[in-house]
Design an enzyme around this catalytic site. Sequence first.
Site, PDB file in Angstrom:
ATOM      1  N   GLU A 234       0.845  -1.102  -0.133  1.00  0.00           N
ATOM      2  CA  GLU A 234      -0.028  -0.074   0.168  1.00  0.00           C
ATOM      3  C   GLU A 234       0.686   1.319  -0.029  1.00  0.00           C
ATOM      4  O   GLU A 234       1.530   1.329   0.963  1.00  0.00           O
ATOM      5  CB  GLU A 234      -0.861  -0.003   1.149  1.00  0.00           C
ATOM      6  CG  GLU A 234      -2.170   0.968   1.184  1.00  0.00           C
ATOM      7  CD  GLU A 234      -1.847   2.453   1.898  1.00  0.00           C
ATOM      8  OE1 GLU A 234      -1.448   3.101   1.006  1.00  0.00           O
ATOM      9  OE2 GLU A 234      -1.832   2.495   2.942  1.00  0.00           O
ATOM     10  N   CYS A 268      -2.212   8.738   3.049  1.00  0.00           N
ATOM     11  CA  CYS A 268      -2.220   8.368   1.903  1.00  0.00           C
ATOM     12  C   CYS A 268      -3.533   8.486   1.071  1.00  0.00           C
ATOM     13  O   CYS A 268      -3.709   8.830  -0.022  1.00  0.00           O
ATOM     14  CB  CYS A 268      -1.919   6.657   1.713  1.00  0.00           C
ATOM     15  SG  CYS A 268      -0.062   6.535   2.400  1.00  0.00           S
TER      16      CYS A 268
END
Length: 468
Positions: A234, A268
């Site tokens: 990720e 993020c």
Amino acid sequence: MPIATVNPANGETLRTFDALDEQEIERRLAAAHRAFRHHRTTDFAQRARLMNRAADLLDEDQDEIARTMTVEMGKPVKAARAEAAKCAKAMRWYAANAERLLADEHPDDTDVEDSGASRARVHYRPLGVILAVMPWNFPLWQVMRFAAPALMAGNTGLLKHASNVPQTALYIEDLFSRAGYPEGCFQTLLIGSGAVEAVLRDPRVAAATLTGSEPAGRAVASVAGDEVKKTVLELGGSDPYVVLPSADIEKAAATAVTARVQNNGQSCIAAKRFIVHTDVYDAFAERFTAGMRALTVGDPLEESTDVGPLSSEQGRADLEELVGDALGQGATALCGGGRPEGLDRGWFHEPTVLTGITPGMRIHREETFGPVATLYRVADLDEALEVANDTPFGLSSNVWTRDQGEMDRCVRDLDAGGVFFNGMTASHPALPFGGVKRSGYGRELAGHGIREFCNATTVWYGPDSDAR
């Protein structure tokens, strides 16, 4: 980078830690491998008791660990408490649902017969020791969304956390120990990034998961690929926040502020690029800019603070470079643009809204990790989708519209691992989380996440297999 707690609100070094030597790393690898041989044989009820006990302890520790996170990486303490509560929720969710998520799957009778079997099933087994390389921005949540499903599946974990959150990292190991997990089930490795390769190459490590930067992801994936080991990555994100004419502009603008500055803008999945239809652009820009300008920047330990410091001096310097490049090429700051007055100590940056962004500016292509938003005016949905997809990343996306046709189009055409309508992106244990393009691969959370580190085993019984 030294392993140390440095308070980003004032730059003061509070504690330093020595990295583990080779002998201690070996001891922990051996302990993790031994623990797996036992943990894999436990049933779901046993694992659930341990996980629920850890969640209870985390609830009891909420104020203490929240303060630790805030002092180590600068998030507002009220957000840190919410992070701890979210972790406990996810731990309980996996304790309650892991057995269902990993239940045997049975093919249709017709397919079983066609395969030549009397019966067949798919059985999920844990892989082994999983190495987790985790970032500082959500120092508890990023770990727990890996640890809870991994442990409930019967795996054991080794955590290499970011070097600026060592006390949070040690707390997590201690939490699982106090909950009653046997020695070796979950351990923290206080090591530098240079020591990760040797750990990942160790044959006792079965797989790895990483949340972090694209270069870090490339490095781990390269080593894992060379060793033929499973990875989940990720990585970065530059999520679009699309506002179309049918949207509730008041709600869209208010939510946009939170979506951009959550975790001091260091997330993020924070919305970073605000792409607004020309018919509602002026109304949205006015409200959004006013909301960003009204935020309170200051000491993250104060309950009234909305935006604390960036996590490091280098992080602020990187953000200032992106903002400076944009302003130097003709962008306009509707608010902010620099360092706030009166906060000379610490690594603070003003909440900022930039407009007049062009493709040649670095900020158009690169991820902004801090409270800086870019604002785009578009003529229609086609242009909105074109701008939204003009990024190397594809983590998540936000769209504000009440038009079902527009919703369907966005689900079809947005290059992202998630599409959130009339709200902001958020992770939840029941929903898979991950991205496409340079945002990584694989999924965390939900059934998808717990099965990432399982061996989906085909069990086939021939005609003579039934007991007589």
